[in-house]
Structure formats: structure tokens, C-alpha cells
Write a protein that holds these residues in place. Structure first.
Motif, short mmCIF file in Angstrom:
data_model
loop_
_atom_site.label_atom_id
_atom_site.label_comp_id
_atom_site.label_asym_id
_atom_site.label_seq_id
_atom_site.Cartn_x
_atom_site.Cartn_y
_atom_site.Cartn_z
N SER A 43 -71.86 10.87 105.40
CA SER A 43 -70.61 10.36 105.96
C SER A 43 -69.55 11.45 106.02
O SER A 43 -68.75 11.51 106.97
CB SER A 43 -70.10 9.17 105.14
OG SER A 43 -69.94 9.53 103.78
N GLU A 46 -70.40 13.54 108.92
CA GLU A 46 -69.99 12.82 110.13
C GLU A 46 -68.52 13.09 110.43
O GLU A 46 -68.14 13.39 111.57
CB GLU A 46 -70.25 11.32 109.93
CG GLU A 46 -69.91 10.44 111.12
CD GLU A 46 -70.14 8.97 110.80
OE1 GLU A 46 -69.86 8.15 111.69
OE2 GLU A 46 -70.56 8.65 109.67
N LEU A 51 -69.64 14.23 114.75
CA LEU A 51 -70.88 13.72 115.32
C LEU A 51 -71.12 12.28 114.88
O LEU A 51 -70.64 11.84 113.84
CB LEU A 51 -72.07 14.59 114.87
CG LEU A 51 -72.03 16.06 115.29
CD1 LEU A 51 -73.16 16.82 114.62
CD2 LEU A 51 -72.13 16.19 116.81
N ALA A 52 -71.91 11.55 115.66
CA ALA A 52 -72.29 10.19 115.29
C ALA A 52 -73.19 10.23 114.06
O ALA A 52 -73.94 11.20 113.84
CB ALA A 52 -73.02 9.52 116.44
N ARG A 53 -73.14 9.19 113.25
CA ARG A 53 -73.95 9.16 112.03
C ARG A 53 -75.43 9.28 112.34
O ARG A 53 -76.18 9.97 111.64
CB ARG A 53 -73.67 7.87 111.26
CG ARG A 53 -74.53 7.68 110.00
CD ARG A 53 -74.34 8.81 109.00
NE ARG A 53 -75.22 8.64 107.87
CZ ARG A 53 -74.86 7.98 106.76
NH1 ARG A 53 -73.66 7.46 106.65
NH2 ARG A 53 -75.71 7.87 105.76
N SER A 54 -75.89 8.64 113.41
CA SER A 54 -77.31 8.73 113.76
C SER A 54 -77.69 10.17 114.10
O SER A 54 -78.80 10.63 113.77
CB SER A 54 -77.62 7.81 114.94
OG SER A 54 -76.85 8.15 116.07
N THR A 55 -76.79 10.90 114.74
CA THR A 55 -77.05 12.30 115.06
C THR A 55 -77.10 13.15 113.80
O THR A 55 -77.98 14.01 113.65
CB THR A 55 -75.96 12.84 116.01
OG1 THR A 55 -75.94 12.04 117.20
CG2 THR A 55 -76.22 14.29 116.38
#
Length: 537
Positions: A43, A46, A51-55
Motif C-alpha cells: 500500500s 501504491e 500505480l494501481a494496487r494490482s499493478t
């Protein structure tokens, strides 16, 4: 955590159409981890990268597969293997290999810290540190980036700056007046002198430069340039660093500068006489490995990131400047893949293109994990592996060295305890008789002098198994961990109770896992110690 705002602005501006976006994102993750000291939660990554957490999760999964990070609970942690990227730059540069010994000898002679630094655009970056271990000591690390105007080497490099670099420096000073983009230094004081251009002219005339408490109060340094024999170009600067309770800035000039100049003359002679290096073996099978990893992990493995990072490892000793074809050949990547990675790195400032269609690594490669790991100790390298081995075997594990000043005792330097009612409880720092322990015997078996029959057997079989000799109910097996020269510098062991495992069980069940762990520790040690000193404790 300080954000490298100037660098971020550069990265966002004018991204080439052929740049590899996942590679840019992966480099951003490595840089943010480096700035944070090597550890961040997903987190926090992030937030730091945008960047997005999934990335973030896919990038860290890929970096973990490459061995560059590990997951420790909720945190992402840099591992020693990421230092292979910085090692590629330092090996290609050659200066550490040629000059480190002279710097270390000067530090011993003067009893002061000595550093080697290279220019990094409008900053300076350390490539070697010979630090004196005192209660009050210098804490800079290899790879740390400093603003040129607050250092002794800075004026020496700035004497050769082009107008474009001067403009960059002025813009950076205006945008970042407190040096927030340089996490290795404290914020600039409002009362700090702003006479860099005058100091540059002075250094141009004198051929040396002083830092009189520009980094922080009490810190002083004197620096002399090392010039390339054929061209006279400044390739690095050597600095002697002290503090005002030991030397004033004026005292550095009168008492230490002559000896520093003598050492630099010897360094320049070394450069002049150095033979052309033979290219070492390039990495092999990388393209095949990334493809196999993609098939195994699927969407969680970002193949373009992994392949892009392998491009940096194509460089090294005897491979300082490579063409696109040579990069593709060394990595096994398609020319188009290698080309896009090089375009991306040139945009990020990690690679410079030469007029002869070759590419070279820049000092910014050291941004990728090197500084926080450059002062790792052997216990710090070993502890994650010891914990993993304990978790796997449910038995306590330990690391030990021969105690300093004696070959009759071992000293425990790291360990991982098992969750058992009946377990081994030996604290870090404890000393035990070497001859009565499995850890001691594998270390004693590495000695040059004639060995006893028992130690000759240990050397031949590569492990020591001790059954209740130190204490009733304690059975242990140990193997050595060797440094880059092949010398056994430490040993790792697993302990158990005879009721839990027979002697045969120790050899057949514990030994393979123990050897694998020793190999992991040895790999990390050899990577980390290529251009840095890894203390045993």
C-alpha cells in the motif's frame, strides 16, 4: 520519505513511443524501495508510485521471481540479489576494481574515511567507501547521490560542465531549494553558503576542493580529481572525510592534502598501466528463463519487466560499451526487445548512447537497490534464509564464525528458533568451543595446517555431524558458507534432539535442505561482497 521530484518530472515528460511501460513502472518500484531504505508495504508502494494496487502486486511478484525482492509478512523487502544490477555498472566502470585498494590503504594510513565518487549529471555519486568505524563516523553508502554544490568533489566535476548541465543545475536548485530529492543528505540550511560557482573557479585554479561543513555541521572533506591518462578527463574524485573535532578544513589542506595527492598520482599510474580487461561471461539462458516463468506464473509475471531488467546484466567487466546486437546476443533476447529496453533506459537516464552506436550504463543504475544493501552484514544476509529453513524443518538453525582472535571458539552471529517446548536456546554473541560443535568443526576443517583425522573426514564429506558432545540431548549438523575466494567464512547448522531424528535422518533429511540454504546464503554473500565489504557480524 523524500520524493525525487525532479527525476519524476523527467520520467513523465516526453516518454518515447517505443518505451516499455511495465519496465518504467518496475524501475519506479525499485527506486521507491531504495529511497525508503529497502522496505515498504504494497500500500505504501501504491501511494509512492501512483500505480494501481494490482499493478504493484504484479510488479513485486515479478521482482520476487527474479530474486530482487522478497515478501516478509505484509512488506516488500529488497534482497542482495538486486545488487547484481549495480554490480554490472561498477564492473563495467572498472574504477572500483583498479582503485579500491589504493583508497583503502590511504584510509588506513590517515585513519580517516576515504571515498571515491563519480559525476552523475549535476550531482555526485559514491562508488567506494573506506569508512573508519568509530562512534562518530561517516554514514554515506556506495550508490548515494549528493548535490554537487554541497560536496568537495562537486566543484572538480563542475569545472568541466557544459552549459546544458549548468542550466539543469540552476533549474534543480530553483525547484528543490531544500534538497528533498537527495535523501542521503539532511535538508539544506537557510544560512548555507550559496557560492558554488565561485568554488568551481577556485577548484579549477587549485586542482583540489574543500567541503567545509556543507553537508552538515561538523563534516569536512578535501577532494582531488583522478584523471584519465590519455585524455586528462576527470573520471572520479578521491575525498578524505573527517569531522571538525579531528581536523579543521584548513588542517585538511595542510596536513592531509599532500598525502592525498600522492595517492591520486599512484591511482593515475594504475589506470595508465592497467591491461585491457578480458570480457567475463555474459548471463546465459535469461530469455528462456523469463518465458518459462511466464508459463508457470501466468498473468502475475510481467515478462516485459523481467526481460528489460536482464538487459542491464548484459554489461560488466570487459563489456562496458555494447552495441544493440551484443546486448541481444548476451541476453538471448530478440533485437527488437533489447532495442525497446535500451530506449526505455536511455529515457530513464540509466543508459547513455554513444556516437559509435554503443550503449553504456550510467551511475543511476546504483539507484536500483544498491545503497540500502551496500552495508549489509553477514547475519542480515543470512537471517531470512535461516528463518525459511527453520519453518521448513521445524528445527532451530544457527550461523556462526570463528571468534575473533582465536581459533578455539565459535561465536553465534544469527539464528532462528523453532516453536517447540524442547529446543536449543543459544543467544547471538555466545561463544562455544569450536572442536565440540558441528559449526566449529566445518570451520576448523578449512584450515591450511595439517588436520586431524576427524577434521580431514569433515573436509572430505563437506559437513560435520556432532552427537551429544557439547551437551546431552543436543545433536547438530553443519555445513560451511564460502566467500568469493572459496574460503569458509561462516557455517550454518540445524540442531535437533536424538528422540526426534536419528543420525541417518540428519544426513538424509536435514543435510540436503541445509546445503541448499548454505548455497542461498553464499550466493547472496558473493553478490553483496563483489564491491562492498560484508562484515561477519
Amino acid at each position: 520519505m523524500p520524493a525525487n521530484t525532479a527525476l519524476d518530472a523527467e520520467v513523465r515528460a516526453g516518454v518515447p513511443a517505443e518505451a516499455v511501460a511495465p519496465l518504467i513502472r518496475g524501475i519506479a518500484v525499485l527506486r521507491r524501495l531504495t529511497e525508503a531504505g529497502g522496505t515498504l508495504s504494497p500500500s505504501a508502494l501504491e501511494r509512492a508510485t501512483g500505480l494501481a494496487r494490482s499493478t504493484v502486486d504484479r510488479i513485486t511478484a515479478t521482482l520476487a521471481r527474479m530474486g530482487y525482492v522478497r515478501h516478509d509478512g505484509r512488506d516488500v523487502v529488497l534482497t542482495p540479489r538486486v545488487m547484481e544490477l549495480g554490480n554490472a555498472y561498477l564492473a563495467a566502470l572498472r574504477l572500483p576494481a583498479l582503485l579500491d585498494a589504493r583508497a583503502d590503504a590511504l584510509a588506513d594510513e590517515l585513519d580517516e574515511s576515504v571515498s571515491l565518487a563519480v559525476a552523475d549529471l549535476d550531482g555526485i555519486r559514491f562508488i567506494h567507501q573506506a569508512t573508519r568505524r568509530r562512534a562518530m563516523s561517516v554514514s554515506f553508502r556506495i550508490g548515494d547521490l549528493l548535490p554537487a554544490e554541497r560536496t568537495a568533489p562537486g566543484p572538480l566535476f563542475a569545472a568541466g560542465w557544459t552549459e546544458a548541465v549548468w542550466q539543469r543545475w540552476r533549474a534543480r536548485r530553483a525547484e528543490d531549494p531544500e534538497d528533498a530529492s537527495f535523501p542521503a543528505v539532511p535538508p539544506r540550511s537557510a544560512s548555507a553558503p550559496d557560492d558554488f560557482e565561485r568554488r568551481v573557479e577556485q577548484a579549477r585554479r587549485d586542482g583540489w576542493a574543500l567541503d567545509d561543513q556543507l553537508i552538515e555541521p561538523g563534516l569536512v572533506a578535501v577532494s582531488v580529481p583522478v584523471r584519465e591518462p590519455d585524455t586528462g578527463r576527470v573520471v572520479c574524485a578521491v575525498s578524505v572525510v573527517s569531522h571538525t573535532s579531528r581536523h579543521s578544513a584548513a588542517d585538511l589542506r595542510t596536513s592531509l592534502l599532500p598525502r592525498l595527492r600522492t595517492a591520486v598520482a599512484a591511482m593515475e599510474a594504475d589506470l595508465r598501466e592497467a591491461a585491457r580487461p578480458r570480457p567475463g561471461p555474459p548471463p546465459s539462458g535469461l530469455a528462456t528463463w523469463t518465458t518459462a516463468s511466464k508459463h508457470e506464473l501466468g498473468r502475475e509475471f510481467v515478462e516485459s519487466l523481467a526481460r528489460g531488467l536482464t538487459v542491464l546484466t548484459a554489461f560488466g567487466e570487459g563489456r562496458s560499451a555494447l552495441t544493440l546486437t551484443e546486448v541481444a546476443r548476451a541476453t538471448g533476447l530478440a533485437r527488437a526487445t533489447a532495442r525497446r529496453a535500451l530506449i526505455t533506459y536511455e529515457h530513464l537516464g540509466l543508459v547513455a548512447a554513444g556516437p559509435d552506436r554503443t550503449f553504456t550504463l550510467t551511475p543511476r543504475v546504483l539507484d536500483l537497490g544498491f545503497p540500502p544493501l551496500s552495508r549489509s552484514t553477514l547475519p542480515r544476509l543470512a537471517e531470512p534464509h535461516l528463518r525459511a529453513l527453520t519453518d521448513r524443518l521445524h528445527e532451530p538453525t544457527a550461523l556462526a564464525v570463528l571468534a575473533p582472535g582465536t581459533e578455539t571458539e565459535i561465536q553465534y552471529t544469527a539464528g532462528a528458533g523453532a516453536s517447540r517446548v524442547l529446543t536449543v536456546d543459544i543467544t547471538v554473541g555466545a561463544r562455544l568451543p569450536a572442536a565440540s560443535t558441528s559449526l566449529g568443526r566445518v570451520l576448523l576443517a578449512d584450515a591450511d595446517e595439517p588436520l586431524s583425522p576427524a577434521l580431514t573426514k569433515v573436509r572430505a564429506q563437506g559437513y560435520a555431524l556432532v552427537d551429544e558432545e557439547l551437551e546431552s540431548g543436543l545433536r547438530s549438523i553443519a555445513v560451511p558458507v564460502r566467500d568469493r575466494t572459496g574460503r569458509a567464512v561462516t557455517a550454518v547448522s540445524v540442531a535437533t534432539h536424538p528422540a526426534r531424528r536419528t543420525l541417518e535422518d540428519c544426513v538424509h533429511d536435514l543435510l540436503p535442505a541445509l546445503r541448499a540454504t548454505a548455497d542461498h546464503i553464499q550466493t547472496d554473500l558473493n553478490t553483496a561482497s563483489r564491491f562492498t565489504r560484508v562484515p561477519p557480524a
